[in-house]
Design an enzyme around this catalytic site. Structure first.
Site, PDB file in Angstrom:
ATOM      1  N   GLY C  50     -82.772 -16.720  33.371  1.00  0.00           N
ATOM      2  CA  GLY C  50     -84.009 -17.429  33.063  1.00  0.00           C
ATOM      3  C   GLY C  50     -85.185 -16.525  33.366  1.00  0.00           C
ATOM      4  N   LEU C  51     -86.369 -17.116  33.464  1.00  0.00           N
ATOM      5  CA  LEU C  51     -87.532 -16.287  33.757  1.00  0.00           C
ATOM      6  C   LEU C  51     -87.299 -15.452  34.997  1.00  0.00           C
ATOM      7  CD1 LEU C  51     -90.534 -18.613  32.973  1.00  0.00           C
ATOM      8  CD2 LEU C  51     -89.686 -16.653  31.699  1.00  0.00           C
ATOM      9  N   ALA C  52     -86.759 -16.068  36.047  1.00  0.00           N
ATOM     10  CA  ALA C  52     -86.554 -15.339  37.292  1.00  0.00           C
ATOM     11  C   ALA C  52     -85.481 -14.265  37.120  1.00  0.00           C
ATOM     12  CB  ALA C  52     -86.182 -16.306  38.399  1.00  0.00           C
ATOM     13  N   HIS C 274     -91.194 -36.390  36.305  1.00  0.00           N
ATOM     14  CA  HIS C 274     -92.290 -36.145  35.362  1.00  0.00           C
ATOM     15  C   HIS C 274     -92.682 -37.449  34.685  1.00  0.00           C
ATOM     16  CE1 HIS C 274     -94.703 -34.406  32.212  1.00  0.00           C
ATOM     17  NE2 HIS C 274     -94.573 -33.215  32.755  1.00  0.00           N
ATOM     18  N   ARG C 338     -98.558 -35.855  38.991  1.00  0.00           N
ATOM     19  CA  ARG C 338     -97.324 -36.394  38.426  1.00  0.00           C
ATOM     20  C   ARG C 338     -96.710 -37.508  39.246  1.00  0.00           C
ATOM     21  NH1 ARG C 338     -94.527 -30.686  36.580  1.00  0.00           N
ATOM     22  NH2 ARG C 338     -95.929 -30.341  34.829  1.00  0.00           N
ATOM     23  N   HIS C 409     -87.285 -34.009  36.606  1.00  0.00           N
ATOM     24  CA  HIS C 409     -87.806 -32.866  35.887  1.00  0.00           C
ATOM     25  C   HIS C 409     -87.588 -31.548  36.623  1.00  0.00           C
ATOM     26  CE1 HIS C 409     -90.407 -30.593  33.343  1.00  0.00           C
ATOM     27  NE2 HIS C 409     -91.269 -30.365  34.288  1.00  0.00           N
ATOM     28  N   GLU C 433     -86.402 -21.289  40.508  1.00  0.00           N
ATOM     29  CA  GLU C 433     -86.262 -22.685  40.926  1.00  0.00           C
ATOM     30  C   GLU C 433     -85.107 -22.854  41.905  1.00  0.00           C
ATOM     31  OE1 GLU C 433     -86.261 -25.443  37.654  1.00  0.00           O
ATOM     32  OE2 GLU C 433     -85.851 -27.174  38.936  1.00  0.00           O
ATOM     33  N   ARG C 443     -94.554 -29.898  42.993  1.00  0.00           N
ATOM     34  CA  ARG C 443     -94.996 -28.716  42.253  1.00  0.00           C
ATOM     35  C   ARG C 443     -96.127 -29.072  41.300  1.00  0.00           C
ATOM     36  NH1 ARG C 443     -94.082 -26.748  37.290  1.00  0.00           N
ATOM     37  NH2 ARG C 443     -92.386 -28.161  36.767  1.00  0.00           N
ATOM     38  N   LEU C 449     -93.221 -21.489  36.153  1.00  0.00           N
ATOM     39  CA  LEU C 449     -93.075 -20.269  35.360  1.00  0.00           C
ATOM     40  C   LEU C 449     -93.697 -19.112  36.136  1.00  0.00           C
ATOM     41  CD1 LEU C 449     -93.981 -21.627  31.806  1.00  0.00           C
ATOM     42  CD2 LEU C 449     -91.746 -21.447  32.897  1.00  0.00           C
TER      43      LEU C 449
HETATM   44  C1  LIG Z   1     -88.536 -29.554  29.848  1.00  0.00           C
HETATM   45  C2  LIG Z   1     -89.166 -28.705  30.907  1.00  0.00           C
HETATM   46  C3  LIG Z   1     -90.492 -28.297  30.786  1.00  0.00           C
HETATM   47  C4  LIG Z   1     -91.085 -27.487  31.756  1.00  0.00           C
HETATM   48  N1  LIG Z   1     -92.389 -27.094  31.588  1.00  0.00           N
HETATM   49  C5  LIG Z   1     -92.938 -26.261  32.499  1.00  0.00           C
HETATM   50  C6  LIG Z   1     -94.265 -25.766  32.322  1.00  0.00           C
HETATM   51  O1  LIG Z   1     -94.935 -26.101  31.337  1.00  0.00           O
HETATM   52  N2  LIG Z   1     -94.769 -24.913  33.241  1.00  0.00           N
HETATM   53  C7  LIG Z   1     -94.048 -24.522  34.332  1.00  0.00           C
HETATM   54  O2  LIG Z   1     -94.544 -23.731  35.114  1.00  0.00           O
HETATM   55  N3  LIG Z   1     -92.785 -24.976  34.530  1.00  0.00           N
HETATM   56  C8  LIG Z   1     -92.227 -25.839  33.648  1.00  0.00           C
HETATM   57  N4  LIG Z   1     -90.947 -26.288  33.840  1.00  0.00           N
HETATM   58  C9  LIG Z   1     -90.186 -25.789  34.993  1.00  0.00           C
HETATM   59  C10 LIG Z   1     -89.677 -24.387  34.676  1.00  0.00           C
HETATM   60  O3  LIG Z   1     -89.371 -24.293  33.319  1.00  0.00           O
HETATM   61  C11 LIG Z   1     -88.424 -24.043  35.453  1.00  0.00           C
HETATM   62  O4  LIG Z   1     -88.582 -24.379  36.785  1.00  0.00           O
HETATM   63  C12 LIG Z   1     -88.145 -22.551  35.381  1.00  0.00           C
HETATM   64  O5  LIG Z   1     -88.133 -22.127  34.046  1.00  0.00           O
HETATM   65  C13 LIG Z   1     -86.840 -22.203  36.049  1.00  0.00           C
HETATM   66  O6  LIG Z   1     -86.546 -20.858  35.739  1.00  0.00           O
HETATM   67  P1  LIG Z   1     -85.318 -20.162  36.447  1.00  0.00           P
HETATM   68  O7  LIG Z   1     -85.282 -18.763  35.962  1.00  0.00           O
HETATM   69  O8  LIG Z   1     -85.448 -20.341  37.918  1.00  0.00           O
HETATM   70  O9  LIG Z   1     -84.085 -20.932  36.073  1.00  0.00           O
HETATM   71  P2  LIG Z   1     -83.502 -21.256  34.533  1.00  0.00           P
HETATM   72  O10 LIG Z   1     -84.472 -20.854  33.503  1.00  0.00           O
HETATM   73  O11 LIG Z   1     -83.018 -22.661  34.528  1.00  0.00           O
HETATM   74  O12 LIG Z   1     -82.265 -20.286  34.368  1.00  0.00           O
HETATM   75  C14 LIG Z   1     -81.074 -20.552  35.040  1.00  0.00           C
HETATM   76  C15 LIG Z   1     -80.128 -19.436  34.666  1.00  0.00           C
HETATM   77  O13 LIG Z   1     -79.024 -19.448  35.534  1.00  0.00           O
HETATM   78  C16 LIG Z   1     -77.836 -19.452  34.794  1.00  0.00           C
HETATM   79  N5  LIG Z   1     -76.839 -20.180  35.566  1.00  0.00           N
HETATM   80  C17 LIG Z   1     -76.981 -21.387  36.162  1.00  0.00           C
HETATM   81  N6  LIG Z   1     -75.860 -21.698  36.831  1.00  0.00           N
HETATM   82  C18 LIG Z   1     -75.005 -20.668  36.664  1.00  0.00           C
HETATM   83  C19 LIG Z   1     -73.682 -20.400  37.109  1.00  0.00           C
HETATM   84  N7  LIG Z   1     -73.026 -21.250  37.889  1.00  0.00           N
HETATM   85  N8  LIG Z   1     -73.093 -19.247  36.700  1.00  0.00           N
HETATM   86  C20 LIG Z   1     -73.758 -18.363  35.912  1.00  0.00           C
HETATM   87  N9  LIG Z   1     -75.005 -18.560  35.485  1.00  0.00           N
HETATM   88  C21 LIG Z   1     -75.620 -19.705  35.857  1.00  0.00           C
HETATM   89  C22 LIG Z   1     -78.158 -20.087  33.482  1.00  0.00           C
HETATM   90  O14 LIG Z   1     -77.270 -19.607  32.502  1.00  0.00           O
HETATM   91  C23 LIG Z   1     -79.568 -19.573  33.256  1.00  0.00           C
HETATM   92  O15 LIG Z   1     -79.487 -18.292  32.666  1.00  0.00           O
HETATM   93  C24 LIG Z   1     -90.339 -27.099  32.880  1.00  0.00           C
HETATM   94  C25 LIG Z   1     -89.009 -27.506  33.015  1.00  0.00           C
HETATM   95  C26 LIG Z   1     -88.409 -28.302  32.044  1.00  0.00           C
HETATM   96  C27 LIG Z   1     -86.999 -28.742  32.230  1.00  0.00           C
END
Ligand SMILES: Cc1cc2nc3c(=O)[nH]c(=O)nc-3n(C[C@H](O)[C@H](O)[C@H](O)COP(=O)(O)OP(=O)(O)OC[C@H]3O[C@@H](n4cnc5c(N)ncnc54)[C@H](O)[C@@H]3O)c2cc1C
Ligand code: HEM
Ligand code: HEM
Ligand code: SF4
Ligand code: F3S
Ligand code: FES
Lengths: 242, 217, 641
Positions: C50-52, C274, C338, C409, C433, C443, C449
């Site tokens: 994901g982003l992180a 949310h 929220r 959410h 996250e 949050r 993001l």
């Molecule tokens: C509908 C929605 C709208 C949102 N809108 C906003 C917004 O407008 N602004 C904002 O700041 N935030 C928003 N958020 C929150 C934000 O999008 C998320 O908190 C953030 O993108 C999480 O990023 P991440 O990289 O931590 O995790 P994620 O993007 O969820 O990535 C998780 C990654 O881990 C991998 N993974 C998970 N479990 C495993 C496993 N067991 N084995 C291997 N791989 C695994 C997945 O494949 C994925 O690649 C929103 C969230 C949602 C659901």
């Protein structure tokens, strides 16, 4: 409502597959197409048989994971809509629904309706980026981008990498996918340095992966859930031939 | 420039380039045919002119042979590339769909290949007919007007030409639209391409039917 | 019922003291470096794209580390970050409206209801600026003004315009930027990407995290990928509630397995609900769809004054409508935070004044806005959202008001990390996250993001070196490695050999319902105790009655789900326990026992001004408290009345 389905079942990459008929009951108009498949799968599990495998994740039309050939149309009858956002009110219970996987040599079937689309990642890896290592970026507003360019770039950038363009193209070509990325990056000032090399690298990779060539049939745009315009392909041609 | 020959986009550009040359030829050819309406001398003298033009430079019929050479190269290249792209497309989808419904529905776009084949076969027949004269009822060398009028007395000849010209019309309907785009230019709109195709089709067909219905004797 | 004991207090060892403004700079200077030649010999396993995860993977590879990257989707580009709509915050102050790093820091601390760490949050605000620069350089097509400069809007009731966005698809565009940077490194051979690969356990050897045990979701093969450090970027666990805005595959498996191997789990009970999602339409609903918060800028929220009013909305006269947010919070109206908007919606629905199927919905009305801006104006702003709403509900929001209802959410809770983003297992870093994050008890919109990218692009690459400077570490003993792999195999075998009569989804739904009712928007002692009493038997039943068709070889989506739900069934208990022990109300965590006269959250800084970090013992969990000091801000009550 009750629907009659004909679903492609295939146990594994090297197994033979076939269309298997099913009936699903208790479908409501506001169910999504994938929820309808969930209902079928719940029943199959209850009966002790194996559920239908299909790719999906966000179910919001943005991740690009879902992809089904529904009655011969990629993502089904509703334009600009992914299979997960297609709802049953759009489908006539009187007509049987045929569900097949994407078909293309670079998209081998893994199981049932699940295909391997990693070829699309190979195309991006070949050059679908702007080389800007972390930390090397100038102040964001130091390079203005005309709003029209930014908007056009966004329109192309909206591609979700679902592969419907490939599935729909009579030539099995991924050109719309490639062109979308080439257009997105090629329209921005940041993207100019690598513009030509990017286009050539991505296209040669696409060709090497065994996709067909584009002959501007236009089926892809019609099937594209994000309505990526055909003009992106003209732009790709331009960037290649310049 | 290797991208031309090594990539699908390059090949498509070659297809377009040669296609556009052929397009130019059929356009001029269609216009020239209309001389038939101006009477025997007009068309025959044109045919004569074709053979004598620039004689000092290329010699008798030299220019004509040059044109024929260019045409031949274009048609063959056009054909070879078309076949290459077609085979690639088939290889890209070894397993087809059981149930298929085209969405976009550009009939012309999907009939380019068969249309092309028909055109190719026609050209062979046509050259034997009106250039070599061997398949022509009259077959008088250097007298195209007579040959043409002799030809189109027969409904089956007209039918054959009609099929071919319609195939060409469809081919151009898509070709004119896509040609410039394949070369990376903005290209013409669909209505313009359609209009162009219609003009060429009608222009070509006018002669045979004029003969058939006795407008031209 | 599960009990807990109090353990040693916990402290963040690595945040430098001194003035908050230059703590990050000082930490970067004191952190040891790894010389380039050695980096090439060190492997980092990054789980999640994901982003992180994608930003971290790309940035570490650019530094010269060998990276192996994992995700469960078929492509790294599909991580759920892709679904983020609204935008990303950054203290650019392009609008000259008084924004600054300090204000963003302050707003985030306040928004988190003073339950987050000052030094982390300040660093986050500081880095927000560089994130936008980085993304623009990558070609992220942010919205722009006619002059060609970046546009920014106000979001979630913030008084300054600091939210950068790309139509309604900000997360998608940011993720594609990070994914493309990752793709570049994959091409260069610096990153080995493993899509359709799920992490099922963490390899801990010699007291250090030394790799991950994964299952290839296509071949079913179980394998161990050894590494010198492991980074978890596996996202949130909101999907535990079954119905949420998360993707169907979102899971807690990676963090929960790490927790069982010794990583402390912080604030598991903090869950964000949310307010603006499309309501449930029926039993077979598979997930809920978010409608961007930005809708609240122009939409007015109301319900009929009289309960169970049968009339269609258009026929209900103005004086019989209750614009309850505008009534209760005149200052902020429809733009209250929220948690407040969500709870208010729940209350009017509980009072029987809800609308739509099952009375679980409130109106979000654009009639007035359409009059003011014209249909075109609304289309310009929310076109894609209106289209999405119509697609899903079949109703035209230009004519009838939208129906919305709150949905799970985001999860503020996650694995505990220090200033360096290190968990309590040496060598295990947690970003995005998945960690307990900088958002405290709640949050702010558009800040997740920001956090994910700050962690991945800038924080982790700077702090991981300080740990890897001690490398090379002793080779991992074969016995240790095999043991973990065996555990994983046994568990899969157990799941497959129950041969029960209930589907995985049926258990997931039941758990979700239970958690939504008792550990959702409003928590009460009695409710939480009910849940805590109900979860263990449900877990037992799962292990005795679940039916997982097929085998472990090859693609088996039922098996994937089963493993994830099995972990949810364990995590849910800890969430309820955490929520039960925190008898105060703070941020998104609202305890009915702890509210002011007019129903606002009542915080208890004296007794709960800490991060609750839970230790897994096999028996009852142990609570470690990290006290929170506030030197740059002064805890105030969050009042929006
Ligand atoms: C509908 C929605 C709208 C949102 N809108 C906003 C917004 O407008 N602004 C904002 O700041 N935030 C928003 N958020 C929150 C934000 O999008 C998320 O908190 C953030 O993108 C999480 O990023 P991440 O990289 O931590 O995790 P994620 O993007 O969820 O990535 C998780 C990654 O881990 C991998 N993974 C998970 N479990 C495993 C496993 N067991 N084995 C291997 N791989 C695994 C997945 O494949 C994925 O690649 C929103 C969230 C949602 C659901
Ligand atoms: C006088 C005869 C012909 C003319 C004027 C002509 C013209 C054109 C033009 C302008 C194009 C468009 C190129 C592009 O879209 O990039 C084209 C494409 C094509 N032509 Fe022809 N052509 C002729 C004959 C043929 C023949 C003999 C064949 C034999 C097979 C053929 C097969 C094709 C094919 C397959 C395409 C690709 C069309 C597409 O898929 O876009 N053409 N032609
Ligand atoms: C239907 C109406 C047509 C008529 C009446 C017609 C007529 C003629 C005549 C009279 C000639 C001989 C000219 C000469 O030898 O001086 C000729 C040659 C030729 N025509 Fe046509 N033609 C028609 C359609 C077409 C079409 C549709 C094509 C191509 C797709 C075509 C391609 C040619 C070619 C290639 C030659 C040979 C030129 C040469 O080598 O001398 N014709 N045509
Ligand atoms: S171009 Fe359209 S159809 Fe093709 S992958 Fe992108 S979104 Fe899907
Ligand atoms: S359908 Fe295929 S031929 Fe080109 S225009 Fe689209 S890729
Ligand atoms: S499931 Fe994500 S686009 Fe359909």
């Amino acid at each position: 409502m009750r629907y009659t389905l004909r679903i492609w079942r295939q146990a594994g990459p090297d197994e033979a597959g076939s269309l298997v008929p099913y009936q699903v009951d208790g479908i409501t108009p506001d169910m999504s197409f994938l929820e309808m498949l969930d209902v079928l799968n719940e029943r199959l599990v209850a009966e002790g048989s194996e559920p239908v495998a299909f790719d999906h994740d966000c179910r919001e039309g943005i991740c690009g994971a879902c992809g089904l050939m529904i009655n011969g149309v990629a993502h089904g009858p509703q334009r600009a809509t992914t299979a997960c956002q297609l709802h049953m009110r759009r489908l006539d219970p009187a007509r049987p629904i045929t569900i097949e996987p994407w078909r293309a040599r670079p998209f081998p079937v893994l199981r049932d309706l699940v295909v391997d689309r990693s070829a699309l990642d190979r195309i991006i890896e070949a050059g679908g980026y702007i080389s800007a290592p972390t930390g090397s970026a100038p102040e964001a507003n130091s390079l203005p981008v005309p709003k029209s360019d930014a908007d056009a770039a966004f329109t192309a950038a909206a591609c979700i990498g679902c592969g419907a363009c490939v599935a729909a193209c009579p030539n099995g070509s991924a050109t719309l996918f490639t062109a979308a990325k080439v257009t997105h990056l090629g329209l921005l000032p940041q993207g100019q340095a690598e513009r030509h090399t990017r286009a050539v690298a991505m296209l040669t990779t696409q060709d090497a992966l065994g996709f067909g060539g584009c002959t501007l049939t236009g089926e892809c745009t019609a099937a594209c859930p994000k309505e990526i315009p055909l003009s992106t392909i003209t732009r790709l041609n331009h960037d290649i031939l310049r | 420039m290797p991208v031309l020959t090594s990539t699908t986009v390059g090949r498509k550009a070659i297809l377009a380039g040669t296609g556009i040359v052929l397009l130019g030829y059929v356009t001029l050819h269609m216009l020239a045919n209309l001389k038939a309406f101006l009477g025997p001398d007009s068309l025959d003298s044109y045919a004569r002119w074709l053979r004598e033009v620039l004689a000092p430079v290329f010699g008798q019929e030299g220019f004509l042979w040059l044109v024929r050479g260019v045409l031949l190269v274009c048609v063959v290249t056009h054909l070879v590339v078309a076949v290459q792209l077609t085979r690639r497309a088939h290889a890209a989808r070894p397993v087809g769909y059981r149930h298929r419904t085209p969405v976009h529905g550009s009939y012309a776009a999907r009939t380019m290949r068969w249309g092309g084949v028909i055109i190719a076969l026609f050209v062979v027949y046509h050259v034997l007919d009106l250039t070599a004269g061997v398949l022509n009822p009259a077959g008088v060398p250097g007298a195209p007007y007579r040959n043409v009028t002799a030809d189109f007395q027969h409904w089956y000849v007209v039918a054959a030409y009609t099929v071919a010209v319609l195939a060409l019309g469809f081919h151009l309907r898509h070709g004119v639209w896509s040609g410039l785009r394949s070369l990376g230019f903005a290209g013409v709109s669909r209505p313009v391409a359609l209009g162009y195709a219609v003009v060429i089709t009608v222009g070509f067909l006018s002669v045979p039917y004029a003969v058939l219905f006795g407008v031209i004797q | 019922m599960i009990e807990y004991s109090i353990g040693e207090p916990l402290a963040d060892q690595r945040a430098p003291a001194g003035p908050i403004e230059n703590r990050w700079e000082r930490r970067r200077f004191t952190a040891r470096l790894v010389n380039p030649a050695n980096r090439r010999r060190l492997t980092v396993a990054v789980v999640g794209t994901g982003l992180a995860g994608a930003s971290a993977g790309a940035s570490l590879a650019e530094l010269g580390y060998r990276v192996s990257s994992f995700c469960y989707q078929d492509s790294p580009r599909r991580a759920h970050s892709i679904a983020a709509q609204g935008g990303i915050n950054a203290a650019k102050n392009y609008r000259n409206d008084g924004d600054s790093v300090r204000r963003l820091f302050h707003d985030t601390i306040k928004g988190g209801d003073f339950r987050s760490r000052e030094s982390n949050v300040y660093r986050l605000a500081e880095l927000s600026v560089a994130i936008i620069d980085q993304c623009v350089a990558q070609g992220v097509p942010f919205a722009r003004e006619y002059g060609g400069l970046l546009d920014a809007r106000s979001f979630g009731g913030a008084q300054v315009s600091r939210t950068f966005y790309a139509r309604g698809q900000t997360g998608q565009q940011l993720l594609l930027g990070a994914y493309q940077a990752l793709a570049r490194q994959i091409h260069a051979g610096a990153v080995r990407m493993h899509p359709r690969t799920e992490m099922l356990d963490l390899l801990v050897a010699g007291g250090r995290a030394r790799g991950v045990v994964v299952r290839d979701l296509v071949t079913g093969e179980i394998s161990t990928h050894q590494a010198d450090a492991v980074v978890l970027a596996t996202g949130g666990y909101g999907n535990l509630y079954y119905l949420s805005t998360n993707a169907k595959g979102c899971n807690a498996t990676a963090v929960w397995r790490a927790h069982r191997r010794g990583a402390l789990f912080a604030n598991p009970g903090y869950t964000q609900i949310h307010p603006t999602c499309i309501p449930v339409s029926g039993e077979h609903q598979a997930k809920l769809t978010l409608m961007s918060e930005s809708l609240r800028n122009d939409g007015r929220i109301w319900v009929p004054v009289t309960a169970a009013d049968p009339r269609p909305p258009q026929q209900i006269p103005e004086h019989e409508r209750d614009y309850y947010l505008e009534r209760m919070y005149p200052g902020f109206g429809n733009l209250v935070p929220r948690d407040i908007a969500s709870r208010a919606a729940k209350n009017v629905c509980d009072a029987g004044r809800g609308v739509g199927p099952g009375g679980l919905g409130v109106y979000l009305d654009f009639a007035e806005a359409i009059e003011r801006l014209g249909r075109a104006g609304i289309e310009e702003r929310y076109g894609n959202l209106f289209q999405m709403y119509q697609r899903i509900t079949g109703e035209d929001p230009y004519r009838a008001p939208m129906r919305i209802y709150p949905a799970v959410h985001y999860t503020m809770g996650g694995l505990w990390v220090d200033y360096d983003l290190r968990s309590t297992i040496p060598g295990l870093f947690v970003i995005g996250e998945a960690n307990f994050s900088d958002h405290g008890a709640n949050r702010l919109g558009a800040s997740a993001l920001m956090q994910g990218l700050a962690d991945g692009y800038f924080v982790l690459p700077a702090t991981i070196g300080d740990y890897l400077a001690d490398a090379p570490f002793d080779p991992v003993g074969a016995a240790e490695a095999d043991a973990v792999e065996r555990d994983v195999r046994d568990r899969i075998h157990r799941l497959l050999s129950v041969h029960g009569d209930r589907s995985v989804d049926s258990f997931h739904r039941e758990l979700g319902r239970l958690m939504w009712d008792h550990c959702g928007m409003e928590r009460s002692e009695s409710g939480l105790r009910k849940a805590l009493a109900a979860i263990p038997p449900l877990r037992e039943e799962f292990w005795s009655r679940v039916r997982v068709p097929g085998d472990g070889e090859g693609l088996n989506q039922s098996l994937e789900k089963a493993g994830r739900v099995a972990d949810f069934l364990e995590l849910a208990e800890l969430m309820c326990l955490d929520a039960l022990h925190r008898t105060e109300s703070c941020g998104a965590h609202f305890r009915v026992e702890s509210q002011t006269g007019d129903g606002d959250a009542l915080r208890d800084d004296a007794n709960f001004g800490y991060v609750a970090a839970w230790e897994h013992t096999g028996g009852d969990p142990v609570l470690h408290r990290e006290a929170l000091e506030f030197t740059a801000t002064t805890p105030s009550t969050r009042s929006y009345a």
